[in-house]
Design an enzyme around this catalytic site. Structure first.
Site, mmCIF file in Angstrom:
data_model
loop_
_atom_site.group_PDB
_atom_site.id
_atom_site.type_symbol
_atom_site.label_atom_id
_atom_site.label_comp_id
_atom_site.label_asym_id
_atom_site.label_seq_id
_atom_site.Cartn_x
_atom_site.Cartn_y
_atom_site.Cartn_z
ATOM 1 N N ARG A 195 0.824 -1.228 0.000
ATOM 2 C CA ARG A 195 0.000 0.000 0.000
ATOM 3 C C ARG A 195 0.855 1.274 0.000
ATOM 4 N NH1 ARG A 195 -2.685 -3.785 -1.275
ATOM 5 N NH2 ARG A 195 -4.860 -4.157 -0.680
ATOM 6 N N LEU A 196 2.104 1.152 -0.418
ATOM 7 C CA LEU A 196 2.967 2.336 -0.555
ATOM 8 C C LEU A 196 2.871 2.833 -2.000
ATOM 9 C CD1 LEU A 196 6.077 1.140 1.490
ATOM 10 C CD2 LEU A 196 4.192 2.623 2.234
#
Length: 216
Positions: A195-196
């Protein structure tokens, strides 16, 4: 059922397809959008020109619906609709709109904010006659966003106009046309692992585009 629903809601996957680096950014966001459109086409994304159009009503309640991107002219995004539709009344009240493209197959989203205005009648008529004949008739048959008792009425109206225009050309109705959205803000989102995600924001300031990376 609750267990199945919970499984669905908790489902997730990692986004591993691509990256977005600052050196890949173009000066104007529409140019990057065109490059991404080509990528989506090559990836065979279905309905890649579908976009969620966001408007607000007179009570500032937000609405969204799917419309189709039909043209990009002079860095403006163009779509077509009924000028008596709910979205058209919203735009008449408040011309600020949002447009969102979601291409999950390649882990990408594009958000545009801008101001909508009607395009010229000449452009409206020209596009109208690129539509299939039955799609032209459907415009006449549907009073978009208006309440109807049942589907049969809509189908009968379609048959009525189909018969009316059976031996003649179909005029382009004055209650139908297009809007162009002049973009002032854009955001490009590329899904990444853990989720970066990569997110880059474009903002138009004093007629110049400023670009910045923002946290996911």
């Amino acid at each position: 059922m609750n267990k199945k629903l919970n499984t669905i809601l908790l489902s997730r996957r990692e986004y591993t397809i691509g990256k977005l680096r600052s050196y890949q950014l173009t000066y104007h966001p529409i140019n990057l959008f065109k490059l991404w459109l080509k990528d989506a086409y090559q990836a065979k994304i279905p309905d890649l020109n579908m976009m969620s159009l966001g408007t607000v009503d007179q009570k500032n309640r937000p609405y969204q619906r799917i419309v189709l991107l039909k043209k990009i002219e002079q860095n403006k995004i163009i779509f077509f609709t009924n000028f008596k539709s709910r979205k058209a009344f919203h735009i008449q009240h408040n011309a600020h709109v949002s447009l969102l493209f979601i291409w999950n197959h390649i882990n990408r989203q594009i958000l545009f904010l801008g101001t909508a205005k009607k395009i010229s009648r000449d452009k409206i008529v020209k596009y109208f006659y690129t539509r299939p004949r039955l799609s032209q008739i459907s415009i006449w048959a549907s009073k978009q966003s208006q309440k109807i008792p049942n589907r049969k009425i809509l189908e009968n109206k379609f048959k009525k106009f189909q018969k009316k225009f059976s031996n003649t050309y179909i005029p382009c109705p004055k209650f139908w046309g297009g809007y162009q959205v002049d973009i002032d803000t854009a955001e490009f989102w590329q899904g990444r692992c853990n989720r970066l995600h990569d997110r880059f924001l474009y903002k138009k300031i004093n007629s110049k585009w400023k670009k910045m990376r923002v946290s996911p």
